[in-house]
Design an enzyme around this catalytic site. Structure first.
Site, PDB file in Angstrom:
ATOM      1  N   THR A   1     -32.057 -32.173  -8.981  1.00 12.35           N
ATOM      2  CA  THR A   1     -31.294 -31.390  -7.994  1.00 12.35           C
ATOM      3  C   THR A   1     -29.929 -32.011  -7.760  1.00 12.35           C
ATOM      4  O   THR A   1     -29.737 -33.217  -7.928  1.00 12.35           O
ATOM      5  CB  THR A   1     -32.052 -31.253  -6.658  1.00 12.35           C
ATOM      6  OG1 THR A   1     -31.291 -30.429  -5.777  1.00 12.35           O
ATOM      7  CG2 THR A   1     -32.305 -32.591  -5.993  1.00 12.35           C
ATOM      8  N   ARG A   2     -28.994 -31.158  -7.356  1.00  7.19           N
ATOM      9  CA  ARG A   2     -27.676 -31.643  -6.925  1.00  7.19           C
ATOM     10  C   ARG A   2     -27.406 -31.167  -5.506  1.00  7.19           C
ATOM     11  O   ARG A   2     -26.278 -31.204  -5.036  1.00  7.19           O
ATOM     12  CB  ARG A   2     -26.587 -31.150  -7.881  1.00  7.19           C
ATOM     13  CG  ARG A   2     -26.361 -29.648  -7.847  1.00  7.19           C
ATOM     14  CD  ARG A   2     -25.133 -29.290  -8.652  1.00  7.19           C
ATOM     15  NE  ARG A   2     -24.546 -28.037  -8.272  1.00  7.19           N
ATOM     16  CZ  ARG A   2     -24.759 -26.875  -8.889  1.00  7.19           C
ATOM     17  NH1 ARG A   2     -25.592 -26.797  -9.903  1.00  7.19           N
ATOM     18  NH2 ARG A   2     -24.132 -25.780  -8.498  1.00  7.19           N
TER      19      ARG A   2
ATOM     20  N   ARG B   1     -34.743 -21.101 -10.834  1.00  6.71           N
ATOM     21  CA  ARG B   1     -33.771 -20.055 -11.160  1.00  6.71           C
ATOM     22  C   ARG B   1     -32.359 -20.638 -11.218  1.00  6.71           C
ATOM     23  O   ARG B   1     -31.996 -21.513 -10.449  1.00  6.71           O
ATOM     24  CB  ARG B   1     -33.854 -18.909 -10.155  1.00  6.71           C
ATOM     25  CG  ARG B   1     -33.472 -19.267  -8.738  1.00  6.71           C
ATOM     26  CD  ARG B   1     -32.436 -18.315  -8.214  1.00  6.71           C
ATOM     27  NE  ARG B   1     -32.191 -18.534  -6.801  1.00  6.71           N
ATOM     28  CZ  ARG B   1     -31.503 -19.555  -6.305  1.00  6.71           C
ATOM     29  NH1 ARG B   1     -30.988 -20.464  -7.108  1.00  6.71           N
ATOM     30  NH2 ARG B   1     -31.332 -19.671  -5.013  1.00  6.71           N
TER      31      ARG B   1
HETATM   32  S1  ADX Z   1     -29.235 -27.812 -10.098  1.00  5.42           S
HETATM   33  O1  ADX Z   1     -27.864 -27.558 -10.494  1.00  5.42           O
HETATM   34  O2  ADX Z   1     -29.535 -29.194  -9.921  1.00  5.42           O
HETATM   35  O3  ADX Z   1     -30.180 -27.096 -10.978  1.00  5.42           O
HETATM   36  P1  ADX Z   1     -30.262 -27.064  -7.466  1.00  5.42           P
HETATM   37  O4  ADX Z   1     -30.212 -28.386  -6.822  1.00  5.42           O
HETATM   38  O5  ADX Z   1     -29.845 -25.904  -6.642  1.00  5.42           O
HETATM   39  O6  ADX Z   1     -29.280 -27.053  -8.699  1.00  5.42           O
HETATM   40  O7  ADX Z   1     -31.684 -26.745  -8.019  1.00  5.42           O
HETATM   41  C1  ADX Z   1     -32.659 -27.677  -8.341  1.00  5.42           C
HETATM   42  C2  ADX Z   1     -33.818 -26.988  -9.055  1.00  5.42           C
HETATM   43  O8  ADX Z   1     -34.432 -26.008  -8.188  1.00  5.42           O
HETATM   44  C3  ADX Z   1     -33.438 -26.210 -10.305  1.00  5.42           C
HETATM   45  O9  ADX Z   1     -34.487 -26.269 -11.247  1.00  5.42           O
HETATM   46  C4  ADX Z   1     -33.274 -24.786  -9.793  1.00  5.42           C
HETATM   47  O10 ADX Z   1     -33.489 -23.869 -10.830  1.00  5.42           O
HETATM   48  C5  ADX Z   1     -34.382 -24.716  -8.760  1.00  5.42           C
HETATM   49  N1  ADX Z   1     -34.152 -23.760  -7.638  1.00  5.42           N
HETATM   50  C6  ADX Z   1     -33.225 -23.844  -6.649  1.00  5.42           C
HETATM   51  N2  ADX Z   1     -33.389 -22.873  -5.729  1.00  5.42           N
HETATM   52  C7  ADX Z   1     -34.447 -22.122  -6.141  1.00  5.42           C
HETATM   53  C8  ADX Z   1     -35.127 -20.957  -5.623  1.00  5.42           C
HETATM   54  N3  ADX Z   1     -34.786 -20.383  -4.475  1.00  5.42           N
HETATM   55  N4  ADX Z   1     -36.169 -20.474  -6.329  1.00  5.42           N
HETATM   56  C9  ADX Z   1     -36.562 -21.048  -7.503  1.00  5.42           C
HETATM   57  N5  ADX Z   1     -35.957 -22.141  -8.036  1.00  5.42           N
HETATM   58  C10 ADX Z   1     -34.921 -22.680  -7.366  1.00  5.42           C
END
Ligand code: ADX
Length: 389
Positions: free
Chosen positions: A198-199, A292
C-alpha cells in the site's frame, strides 16, 4: 518447521559487505569518481544490496533492459521482470565516467557512502519505448513516465557492492531486509504468508482484503511502500503511525507483521503489480494481494488490468500466488464489508467516499464514518493535517 519460498531466480542476493571487505572499500572510495544517488536510485541500490530485487546483482545492462521492456522477462525468458532497474545520472555526470571504471555511490545526503558500481557498459535509454511498453502511455502527466523522462540519457550498468544501507532515522524497527523477514517468518513457523502493498493509510476496504486473505494463510505481512511517492500521497511517517495504531487495535499480533518496502512508487499499474509481487516473494511471502486499480494513477489503467496481467505469464515465471479482490466497500444492508462478489444490494446501500471528500473531512477535523475508516487512523490523519497547516 517452516519451509520458505525460494527467492526469484533461486538465490537471495546479498551485496552488502561487512568487516574488512567493507573497510577496504571505504578506504579506496575516496579516490574514485563520485556519484550521488537520488532517492529513487538510492532505493533501488538498497534493494539490490539486500536481495529485495533478487536475482539482480547490479543496475541493468542493455541486454536486460531490452529484455524487460520488450519481453517483460529477464534475459533467458524464464523469469518475469516488468520494471527496468537502471542508473542514469545527469548527462554531465555520465559523460565523465568510462566503461571499466569503479564509481563511488553516495546516498542522497551526499555524505553517506552507499558502495560502488563496477561499470561494464554505458548505453542510451529508450525512454519512449520504455514508457509505452511498461507504463502503457507516453503522457508526461503520468508520474512514472515523468520520472523515466527525468533521468539522464545514458545508463551506467554494473554490479554493485554496498557498504551501508541509507541512513534513515525513521521507524528502524520496521526496516527489515528480506533476510530478516524470512527469519521472522521461520521463527513464527509460518509456511504461507500473504503480503499487502500500500501507499495509502489502511482503510476498511484494505483491512477487509487483508483479513479475507488471513483466513487462508498462516501470516500477514503489511508491507507499505515508503520510497519516493508523488507529492499528494500521504507521507510515509504519517502512514506508519496509522498502520501501528490499526494493527495494535484490530489485528492479531501473532499472525501479523509490519515492515516496509523501501521501493520508489512507479504508478505503473499492471506492470508494477507483477514487480510488487516478485519483490514480496523475495521477502519470503507466498501470496500477494492485488485489489482494484493496484498501483494505478489517474485513468491510465482499467480497474482490473493489474489482475488480468498475471494470466499473461507462465505462473512458474512469477511463482507467488496473486490473491485477487474485487472493489470492496461497506454495505449498509449486509451490515459489513462486501464486494460485488458477495453483496446482492443496490449501490445506494454502499458507503462510497471519494478520496477528495475524505481529505476534505479530515482537513475540517471531522472523523469519516467508521464504515470507511477506523477512528484511530482518522485521528492520526487529522492531527497530521493540522500540523502541516
Ligand atoms: S497501491 O498503489 O499501493 O496499489 P493502495 O494503497 O490504494 O494503492 O492499495 C493497496 C491495495 O489495496 C492494492 O492492491 C489495491 O488494489 C487494493 N485496494 C485499495 N482499495 C480497494 C478497494 N476499495 N477494493 C478492493 N481493493 C482495493
Amino acid at each position: 518447521m517452516s519451509s520458505l519460498i525460494a527467492p526469484h531466480g533461486g538465490t537471495l542476493v546479498n551485496r552488502l559487505l561487512t568487516g574488512e571487505a567493507a573497510a577496504s572499500l571505504q578506504a579506496r572510495a575516496g579516490s574514485l569518481p563520485r556519484l550521488v544517488l537520488n532517492s529513487r536510485q538510492g532505493s533501488d541500490f538498497e534493494m539490490i544490496a539486500t536481495g529485495a530485487l533478487s536475482p539482480l546483482t547490479g543496475f541493468m545492462g542493455s541486454e536486460a533492459y531490452e529484455a524487460v521492456i520488450n519481453t517483460r522477462h529477464l534475459p533467458g525468458g524464464t523469469l518475469a521482470w516488468t520494471i527496468p532497474i537502471t542508473l542514469a545520472p545527469e548527462d554531465s555526470v555520465s559523460a565523465g565516467i568510462e566503461v571499466g571504471q569503479e564509481v563511488a555511490l553516495y546516498y542522497e545526503d551526499g555524505s553517506t557512502l552507499a558502495g560502488v558500481i563496477q561499470v561494464f557498459e554505458k548505453y542510451p535509454l529508450q525512454k519512449e519505448k520504455e514508457a509505452q511498453n511498461v507504463y502503457r502511455t507516453t503522457d508526461e502527466a503520468h508520474p512514472g513516465v515523468a520520472a523515466v523522462n527525468a533521468q539522464g540519457a545514458t545508463a551506467l550498468a554494473g554490479d554493485i557492492q554496498a557498504v551501508a544501507l541509507p541512513p534513515y532515522g525513521d521507524f528502524p524497527e520496521h526496516r527489515l531486509t528480506p533476510e530478516q523477514t524470512r527469519a521472522a517468518f521461520a521463527e513464527r513457523g509460518w509456511n504461507t504468508v500473504v503480503a499487502f502493498q500500500t501507499r495509502n493509510p489502511i482503510h476498511r476496504a484494505h483491512e477487509y482484503l487483508q483479513k479475507c486473505a488471513l483466513e487462508m494463510v498462516d501470516g500477514l505481512l503489511v508491507h507499505p511502500l515508503v520510497g519516493a511517492t508523488k507529492g499528494d500521497d500521504i507521507p510515509a511517517d504519517v502512514r506508519m503511525k496509522c498502520y501501528v495504531a490499526l494493527l495494535d487495535n484490530y489485528y492479531p499480533k501473532d499472525r501479523t507483521m509490519l515492515a516496509v518496502n523501501p521501493a520508489a512508487m512507479r504508478y505503473a499499474g499492471p506492470s508494477e503489480a507483477i514487480f510488487h509481487a516478485i519483490i514480496r516473494k523475495n521477502y519470503g511471502c507466498t501470496h500477494f494481494i492485488v485489489g482494484r486499480d493496484h498501483a494505478g494513477v489517474g485513468n491510465y489503467y482499467g480497474t482490473y488490468d493489474a489482475q488480468t496481467i498475471f494470466e499473461e505469464f507462465d505462473p512458474a515465471a512469477i511463482d507467488i500466488v496473486p490473491l485477487k479482490f474485487e472493489h470492496s466497500f461497506w454495505c449498509n444492508k449486509c451490515e459489513g464489508m462486501a464486494s460485488g462478489k458477495t453483496c446482492p444490494h443496490d449501490r445506494a446501500n454502499h458507503v462510497a467516499l471519494s478520496g477528495t471528500k475524505v481529505r476534505e473531512m479530515l482537513r475540517a477535523g471531522e472523523i469519516p464514518p467508521m464504515e470507511f475508516t477506523r477512528p484511530e487512523v482518522a485521528e492520526i490523519l487529522i492531527s497530521a493535517m493540522r500540523d502541516a497547516g
